[in-house]
Design a protein around this motif. Structure first.
Motif, PDB file in Angstrom:
ATOM      1  N   TRP A 208       0.842  -1.200   0.000  1.00 44.59           N
ATOM      2  CA  TRP A 208       0.000   0.000   0.000  1.00 44.59           C
ATOM      3  C   TRP A 208       0.877   1.249   0.000  1.00 44.59           C
TER       4      TRP A 208
ATOM      5  N   PHE B 205      -1.624   2.154  -8.839  1.00 44.31           N
ATOM      6  CA  PHE B 205      -2.472   2.521  -7.692  1.00 44.31           C
ATOM      7  C   PHE B 205      -3.047   3.940  -7.771  1.00 44.31           C
TER       8      PHE B 205
ATOM      9  N   GLU C 261      -4.827   3.263   4.771  1.00 44.90           N
ATOM     10  CA  GLU C 261      -5.178   2.140   3.894  1.00 44.90           C
ATOM     11  C   GLU C 261      -6.680   1.881   3.900  1.00 44.90           C
TER      12      GLU C 261
ATOM     13  N   VAL D  12      -6.534  -0.689  -1.504  1.00 46.25           N
ATOM     14  CA  VAL D  12      -5.991  -1.155  -2.781  1.00 46.25           C
ATOM     15  C   VAL D  12      -7.075  -1.970  -3.471  1.00 46.25           C
TER      16      VAL D  12
END
Length: 438
Positions: free
Chosen positions: A114, A371, A421, A426
């Protein structure tokens, strides 16, 4: 005579017997003989012991339990390897391990690390033309930009204020580099010139003459006093910084050499060209060590990973990762469907690609997962078509990303400190991360 008859009749009987036996057991020649369960169990038992004897004592794998269960019925005959006095649980454990050892695990892609998202922090204006190149000085106090307005500007990194303008080039400044070994700044441009500036006097103290056309990029060797430049004349040249001598002219590319990078270990020089190849050069011999022909379009940018012995190349077809020293292919990073002008990577494994259409993509270096995608608005008064990213670079703290753009601005990005996160998960799908070969 009787002997011959007897011999003949024995032969006939044996032949007839063979034929009868053959017809009895193999009546259908196209059909394979049915497996005998006992024989098969015996054969598999021997094979298990021979092939997996060394690991039969290991505990059963978690993922092997489910897959092994449906085999247990067919493998019942192989579960009696326990020596007298052995625990039954050990036998069961061995049996499960044997079963799971026979099952092939499907290859799975690792989950990407991440990374917090990046956001626009500052827009710096001052150039009157496209900003083509960036370099950050080793002390991380200021950075340099080269532009199509023929000037080199030095900016304060903390405040974004202009400290100094250097004039001397008579065409677009395509490359800049600041030495970590001496107080020198190097620049190259479309005027075929390569200059060395003394930053104590802010004057040009050396010229490196030799290129026959526009010089597109330059790089300083990290450990020796050598400068490497590349040009539209399809060559890269190696210069001794002090004597100005042209140590090597690296020939072999058949089109513009757009990008060059040096590294301390072998091979010491890497070039990317519009002939769609990458070459790894031996700096001592001045010869090609390897030619990588995987790209189908012009290779405009190269970046070396700061910690790993790997590098990446950017082209309009995709981004590719390679392993030193021979350029073994690692994986493709596909999805940035534009002409990629620049790449940057930091120690945390964030790879940045900047393209001609003004888009920036952020990738996880290890897995190739994309990402984040950024498309910053162009400066007011600029055309939408003037949104290209020509260069990008992390500062030495790796907390800021600086981009040089076609709207005449320099943009500074930094990580979003408030992101977690949980707030920016993700969205990882393993099928996206299939590694394509070539």
């Amino acid at each position: 005579m009787t002997e011959d008859v007897q011999k003949h009749s024995v032969h006939t009987l044996v032949f007839r017997s063979l034929k009868r036996t053959h017809d009895m057991f193999v009546s259908d020649h196209a059909k394979s003989i049915a497996l005998d369960d006992e024989s098969h169990k015996l054969k598999m038992g021997v094979k298990l012991k021979a092939d997996y004897g060394a690991v039969l004592h290991l505990p059963i794998l978690r993922e092997g339990k489910d897959r092994a269960s449906h085999l247990s019925g067919s493998m019942e005959g192989h579960q009696n390897y326990a020596q007298p006095g052995e625990d039954e649980s050990v036998t069961a454990c061995q049996s499960g391990t044997r079963n799971s050892a026979l099952m092939r695990r499907a290859p799975t892609m690792p989950k990407p690390q991440w990374h917090p998202p990046w956001k626009l922090f500052r827009v710096i204006s001052g150039h009157l033309g496209w900003v083509r190149s960036i370099a950050v000085e080793p002390g991380n106090q200021w950075f340099v930009t080269g532009s199509a307005d023929r000037t080199i500007k030095i900016w304060d990194l903390a405040s974004g204020k202009l400290k100094l303008s250097l004039t001397g080039h008579i065409s677009t400044v395509r490359g800049v580099a600041v030495s970590s070994r001496s107080p020198y700044l190097f620049s190259c441009g479309e005027d075929k010139q390569v200059k060395c500036w003394d930053l104590e006097y802010n004057k040009v103290i050396r010229h490196y003459h030799g290129h026959l056309s526009a010089v597109y990029d330059l790089d300083l060797h990290p450990t020796i006093d050598v400068l490497v430049t590349c040009s539209r004349d399809a060559t890269a040249r190696v210069w001794d910084i002090r004597t100005k001598a042209n140590v090597h002219t690296l020939t072999g590319h058949t089109n513009t050499v757009a990008t060059v990078r040096c590294q301390a270990a072998e091979p010491q020089i890497i070039t990317g060209s519009h002939d769609s190849t990458i070459r790894l050069w031996d700096l001592i011999a001045g010869k090609t060590r390897a030619t990588l022909t995987n790209h189908k379009k012009s290779v405009r940018t190269l970046v070396l990973h700061p910690r790993q012995y790997t590098f990446a190349s950017g082209s309009a077809d995709n981004i590719k990762q390679w392993m030193f020293p021979d350029g073994n292919f690692i994986q493709n990073l596909s999805g940035h469907n534009a002409i990629i002008n620049t790449l940057a990577v930091n120690s945390d494994g964030v790879l940045v690609s900047g393209a001609d259409n003004g888009t920036i993509h952020m990738w996880d270096w290890r897995t190739g997962y994309n990402f984040q995608r950024i498309h910053a608005a162009v400066q007011p008064g600029s055309l939408d078509s003037e949104s290209g990213i020509f260069a990008c670079m992390f500062d030495h703290s790796e907390s800021r990303l600086i981009t040089a753009e076609a709207d005449k601005t320099i943009k500074v990005y930094k990580e979003d400190d408030t992101a977690t996160e949980e707030s920016h998960p993700v969205n990882w799908k393993p099928e996206i991360l299939k590694r394509k070969r070539f």
